[in-house]
Write a protein that holds these residues in place. Structure first.
Motif, PDB file in Angstrom:
ATOM      1  N   SER A  24      36.175  30.620  41.598  1.00  0.00           N
ATOM      2  CA  SER A  24      36.203  32.040  42.077  1.00  0.00           C
ATOM      3  C   SER A  24      36.922  32.787  41.186  1.00  0.00           C
ATOM      4  N   TYR A  28      35.835  32.129  37.923  1.00  0.00           N
ATOM      5  CA  TYR A  28      34.258  31.747  37.951  1.00  0.00           C
ATOM      6  C   TYR A  28      33.601  32.840  37.226  1.00  0.00           C
ATOM      7  N   GLU A 165      42.906  35.390  46.317  1.00  0.00           N
ATOM      8  CA  GLU A 165      41.388  34.903  46.655  1.00  0.00           C
ATOM      9  C   GLU A 165      41.457  34.730  48.206  1.00  0.00           C
ATOM     10  N   SER A 175      43.192  28.063  43.269  1.00  0.00           N
ATOM     11  CA  SER A 175      42.769  29.381  43.119  1.00  0.00           C
ATOM     12  C   SER A 175      43.625  30.137  44.213  1.00  0.00           C
ATOM     13  N   THR A 222      38.875  40.865  44.047  1.00  0.00           N
ATOM     14  CA  THR A 222      38.413  39.455  44.443  1.00  0.00           C
ATOM     15  C   THR A 222      37.843  39.810  45.687  1.00  0.00           C
TER      16      THR A 222
END
Length: 325
Positions: A24, A28, A165, A175, A222
């Motif tokens: 993520s 990512y 996140e 994450s 994010t």
């Protein structure tokens, strides 16, 4: 400012990248970008990336807090791609959780606090770098290691989230989940440690043809910036309306790929990304040593107590060791 654009990035064909915390966010986005540029990519994270992830991006469930698990991740790369990675992005980490320095009760002071932010953001990063170095030397290739620091590693932030996140089930320690916005003390310390690690390794890397650098994002958008109840778009819009610069993870990924593509020229670089703009903080700090160290101290550093002094000390230690034999 560095004019970094996606169109200026080189091809990564025949190269192999391992990314920790890559399911993520920034990790990512970097995986997607490198894959589009021809790179073999392996993500290590507890949770898999989204189902829409291109098939050529490999994944292995990995607890980044476990040295053995990260070693297994590197060996999985060797087994799957035939080589250890020549590019490693040590990106996994979490944000601050609670304030261990506030006044506590006599009962609480008897118990050691949870320092997982230091374990993940600094210790695990150092372990990842160690394994990356080992793999690159075994392959006898020029390598690139990029670490995710933060602007908090240069200018401590008293309470503003840098990048977080969304909470998932199960929650992944690799994450960054939402974290307390009122304290970032150990997070600041961990990211300062990442900066220090890169500064130390930049002198070791050239002899092994390995470049170590870092990216230091400021506030980055994010899936959720603050809480699960507020959309990232809403938060980002509010921040921008207030004049606060906000990055996209895709923009930070471009900067990461830029560092990876520079080869040895990236050694020791620390690129801050704020509002999508990029500057090399390490170059600026080194270029202004007289200002922050003072002219006399800077002169003394350059003449003996700096790199040259370290080499002299190293030779003296070797001589001392031989004399004991």
């Amino acid at each position: 400012m560095l004019p970094i654009t996606a169109s200026s990035l080189p091809s990564f064909a025949s190269r192999t990248c391992l990314i920790t915390g890559g399911s993520s966010g920034i990790g990512y986005s970097t995986a997607l970008l490198l894959s589009s540029l021809g790179c073999n990519v392996l993500i290590g994270d507890l949770q898999p990336p989204p189902p829409s992830t291109p098939r050529q991006i490999a994944f292995l469930s990995t607890d980044i807090t476990s040295y053995a698990a990260v070693l297994k991740l590197f060996r999985h790369c060797k087994a799957g791609f035939g080589v250890y990675p020549d590019i490693v992005f040590a990106n996994a980490g979490i944000g601050e959780r609670g304030d261990v320095f506030s006044v506590v009760s006599d009962e609480e002071i008897e118990v050691e606090p949870n320092h997982e932010v230091l374990e993940l953001d600094l210790k695990a990063a150092a372990n990842t770098v160690r394994l990356a170095w080992w793999g690159m030397k075994k392959e006898n290739v020029a390598g690139s290691i990029v670490l995710t620091a933060s602007v908090a590693g240069y200018a401590p932030q008293p309470g503003l989230p840098m990048y977080v996140e969304p909470p998932r089930r199960p929650r992944c320690p690799c994450s960054s989940p939402p974290f307390s916005a009122d304290v970032l003390r150990r997070y600041n310390a961990a990211k300062h440690g990442v900066v220090g690690l890169v500064r130390s390794l930049r002198y070791l890397g050239p002899k092994d043809n390995i470049a170590v650098s870092l990216v230091a994002p400021a506030i980055t958008e994010t899936a959720i910036l603050t809480t699960a109840a507020t959309s990232s778009e809403s938060v980002a819009s509010s921040l921008k309306a207030a004049g606060v610069p906000v990055n996209t993870p895709e923009r930070v990924a471009e900067v990461v790929a830029y560092l990876m593509g520079l080869g040895q020229a990236a050694s020791g670089m620390g690129l801050m990304v704020q509002g999508g703009e990029v500057v090399d903080l390490e170059k600026g700090i080194a270029g202004n040593r007289n200002a922050w160290m003072g002219e006399r101290m800077a002169s003394m550093y350059r003449s003996g107590t700096g790199v040259k002094g370290a080499r002299i000390f190293e030779e003296a230690v070797k001589v001392g060791q031989k004399s004991k034999l």
